[in-house]
Design a protein around this motif. Sequence first.
Motif, PDB file in Angstrom:
ATOM      1  N   GLN A   1       0.884  -1.106   0.069  1.00 30.91           N
ATOM      2  CA  GLN A   1      -0.110   0.037  -0.042  1.00 30.91           C
ATOM      3  C   GLN A   1       1.091   1.202  -0.070  1.00 30.91           C
ATOM      4  O   GLN A   1       2.122   1.106   0.820  1.00 30.91           O
ATOM      5  N   VAL A   2       0.611   2.266  -0.632  1.00 30.13           N
ATOM      6  CA  VAL A   2       1.201   3.576  -0.732  1.00 30.13           C
ATOM      7  C   VAL A   2       0.232   4.494  -0.234  1.00 30.13           C
ATOM      8  O   VAL A   2      -1.061   4.339  -0.119  1.00 30.13           O
ATOM      9  N   PRO A   3       1.001   5.952  -0.005  1.00 31.09           N
ATOM     10  CA  PRO A   3       0.212   6.998   0.700  1.00 31.09           C
ATOM     11  C   PRO A   3      -0.723   7.713  -0.270  1.00 31.09           C
ATOM     12  O   PRO A   3      -0.493   8.937  -0.611  1.00 31.09           O
ATOM     13  N   LEU A   4      -1.740   6.904  -0.907  1.00 31.16           N
ATOM     14  CA  LEU A   4      -2.901   7.672  -1.599  1.00 31.16           C
ATOM     15  C   LEU A   4      -3.971   7.507  -0.918  1.00 31.16           C
ATOM     16  O   LEU A   4      -4.378   6.430  -0.169  1.00 31.16           O
TER      17      LEU A   4
ATOM     18  N   LEU B   1      -2.045  11.849  -3.549  1.00 28.66           N
ATOM     19  CA  LEU B   1      -1.010  11.590  -2.653  1.00 28.66           C
ATOM     20  C   LEU B   1      -1.314  12.405  -1.255  1.00 28.66           C
ATOM     21  O   LEU B   1      -1.836  13.650  -1.432  1.00 28.66           O
ATOM     22  N   VAL B   2      -0.933  11.892  -0.072  1.00 23.26           N
ATOM     23  CA  VAL B   2      -1.256  12.298   1.056  1.00 23.26           C
ATOM     24  C   VAL B   2       0.409  12.358   1.507  1.00 23.26           C
ATOM     25  O   VAL B   2       1.031  11.300   1.930  1.00 23.26           O
TER      26      VAL B   2
ATOM     27  N   PHE C   1       6.342   8.870  -3.489  1.00 24.01           N
ATOM     28  CA  PHE C   1       6.161   7.983  -2.391  1.00 24.01           C
ATOM     29  C   PHE C   1       7.352   7.600  -1.694  1.00 24.01           C
ATOM     30  O   PHE C   1       8.639   6.999  -2.333  1.00 24.01           O
ATOM     31  N   LEU C   2       7.395   7.791  -0.159  1.00 29.51           N
ATOM     32  CA  LEU C   2       8.587   7.597   0.361  1.00 29.51           C
ATOM     33  C   LEU C   2       8.598   6.106   0.970  1.00 29.51           C
ATOM     34  O   LEU C   2       9.426   5.675   1.629  1.00 29.51           O
TER      35      LEU C   2
ATOM     36  N   GLN D   1       2.610  10.059   5.326  1.00 32.34           N
ATOM     37  CA  GLN D   1       2.495   9.230   4.313  1.00 32.34           C
ATOM     38  C   GLN D   1       2.365   7.597   5.370  1.00 32.34           C
ATOM     39  O   GLN D   1       1.551   7.193   4.871  1.00 32.34           O
ATOM     40  N   ALA D   2       2.991   7.419   6.159  1.00 31.05           N
ATOM     41  CA  ALA D   2       2.928   6.250   6.927  1.00 31.05           C
ATOM     42  C   ALA D   2       1.480   6.237   7.514  1.00 31.05           C
ATOM     43  O   ALA D   2       0.710   5.072   7.400  1.00 31.05           O
ATOM     44  N   HIS D   3       0.982   7.117   7.974  1.00 34.24           N
ATOM     45  CA  HIS D   3      -0.442   7.062   8.573  1.00 34.24           C
ATOM     46  C   HIS D   3      -1.513   6.694   7.273  1.00 34.24           C
ATOM     47  O   HIS D   3      -2.436   5.740   7.585  1.00 34.24           O
TER      48      HIS D   3
END
Length: 138
Positions: A41-44, A50-51, A126-127, A59-61
């Motif tokens: 899963q990515v931070p979308l 993007l979040v 994406f981090l 991004q982690a949340h």
Amino acid sequence: MVHHGRMSEPTRIAAPDGVAPAAQYSHVVWGTGRFVAVAGQVPLDAHGRLVGAGDPGAQAHQVFDNLRRCLAAAGASFDDVVKLTYFVTDMAHLPAIRAARAAHIPDDRLPAASAVQVAALVRPEFLMEIEAFAVVGE
């Protein structure tokens, strides 16, 4: 132990005999039941936006929120997770990931885990990308 209507939660071993203890994960986790694999899963957000541009905490949340939704779609929860794999563009993002994880998984139920620093993810903003494996008790 009955938990959320399941027969039992996965068994975790933080430090098998002869293996150095791990503070941030369990070395061995197993369960009996239905296997669930959640793609990285990515931070979308739900609209594909993007979040947290440049913000590993945000991004982690978002990633853990996406994982929670994916697990729920399979009738699972973080209680059922036996393995997490963290793909990060910089190991310096791990504290942010651990903080987000702590909001969903208590320290006494840590899954097995691997952290891998990668040269790049599918999109440069994406981090991190995190995948999960779970076993839902029968």
